[in-house]
Design a protein around this motif. Structure first.
Motif, short mmCIF file in Angstrom:
data_model
loop_
_atom_site.label_atom_id
_atom_site.label_comp_id
_atom_site.label_asym_id
_atom_site.label_seq_id
_atom_site.Cartn_x
_atom_site.Cartn_y
_atom_site.Cartn_z
N PHE A 1 0.68 -1.48 -0.24
CA PHE A 1 -0.07 -0.02 0.28
C PHE A 1 0.93 1.36 0.18
O PHE A 1 0.49 2.28 -0.74
N PHE A 2 1.89 1.11 0.53
CA PHE A 2 2.84 2.24 0.51
C PHE A 2 3.31 2.80 -0.98
O PHE A 2 3.88 3.76 -1.43
N ALA A 3 3.76 1.48 -1.70
CA ALA A 3 4.25 1.59 -3.07
C ALA A 3 3.04 1.88 -3.74
O ALA A 3 3.13 2.94 -4.85
N ASP A 4 1.61 1.89 -3.56
CA ASP A 4 0.72 2.31 -4.34
C ASP A 4 0.56 3.78 -4.10
O ASP A 4 0.37 4.68 -4.97
N LEU A 5 0.61 4.22 -2.97
CA LEU A 5 0.75 5.68 -2.44
C LEU A 5 1.86 6.42 -3.20
O LEU A 5 1.58 7.58 -3.70
#
Length: 277
Positions: free
Chosen positions: A68-72
């Motif tokens: 999810f941080f890669a997505d952000l």
């Protein structure tokens, strides 16, 4: 002769002052644009990424990043209208690399006072706490354990990712047990599953993935008192202006308020659990 030299010097002063004014004006012009405008000119947002599922994951076969941080990172790059670029790093180097300008944003960085002296933080994308995962059949771990003191015994080995917030927290709390510091999440999990380590110290949501994937033996304890409860954020350069920090804050504020971050977390958890089956 001397009077002529003085006169010439005085005449030159306005020109020198003008040149000085121009140089100052030019310097201001060079720094007038914000940090993100510089990123836009470069055409790429560089995100320092250390693997820690479900925050940041990397497919060893393709090199593709998820979590999810890669997505952000990808979504923030979209806002800036640039391409995201992931720079592989470790938890030992994720702060130093940001300080050295090797990337623009450090992903999934826990907000701690020590780190805050070296880098800046965005607002948290989520809250974080540390838990202890272990084999419920391990005789070294008391069934009544509720605190770190209950498991801090000679002969107990604790695995943790080196350089992480959980490494610093458990290192400060443990006096008698042995700490096994390993480079990544895969290594710490393997240490626990192979019984080289008795306890795995990690983020509570990461350890929850372990217990969900191995319900027959794995359990996790959120110790009381808590080892750490911190926000997890973008790490930002220490010299970044308040206005530029606010750009990242406004981006995350909306993602959190609308429940979008929760959706990204659920997607990342499903990805991890699917890969474990």
């Amino acid at each position: 002769m001397l009077s002529k030299l003085i006169t010439s010097a005085l005449r030159a002063l306005p020109a020198l002052a003008l040149m000085g004014g121009l140089s100052v004006t030019t310097a201001h012009a060079q720094t007038a644009d914000g940090y993100w405008q510089g990123v836009q000119k470069a055409g790429v947002l560089r995100c320092g990424a250390a693997v820690a599922p479900p925050y940041v994951m990397r497919d060893p076969a393709t090199g593709e990043y998820s979590g999810f941080f890669a997505d952000l990172c990808k979504e923030f790059a979209d806002v800036l209208k640039v391409k995201p670029q992931f720079v592989d790093t470790t938890w030992d180097n994720i702060v130093a690399g940001l300080q050295a300008g090797k990337w623009d944003v450090s992903l999934a960085l826990n907000r701690t006072p020590t780190r805050a002296m070296a880098v800046q933080f965005s607002i948290p994308a989520m809250e974080y706490q540390i838990s202890l995962a272990y084999n419920k059949n391990n005789p070294k771990i008391p069934a009544t354990a509720v605190s770190v003191a209950d498991i801090d015994k000679a002969g107990v080995t604790i695995a943790v990712m080196s350089g992480t917030a959980q490494d610093k927290a458990i290192s400060a709390a443990v006096k008698n047990a042995t700490i096994m510091r390993l480079p990544g999440n895969d290594e710490t999990r393997l240490a626990l599953t192979s019984k080289r380590a008795d306890i795995l110290v990690d983020a509570s949501d990461t350890n929850q993935l372990l217990t969900q994937a191995n319900p027959d033996w794995a359990v996790a304890l959120n110790p009381q008192p808590a080892l750490a409860k911190q926000g997890v954020s973008f790490g930002l350069p220490h010299n970044m202006s308040a206005a530029d920090v606010e750009v990242a804050n406004i981006f995350l504020e909306e993602k959190v308020a609308t429940g979008h971050v929760d959706e990204l977390i659920r997607k990342a958890v499903e990805e991890v659990l699917k890969g474990a089956n």
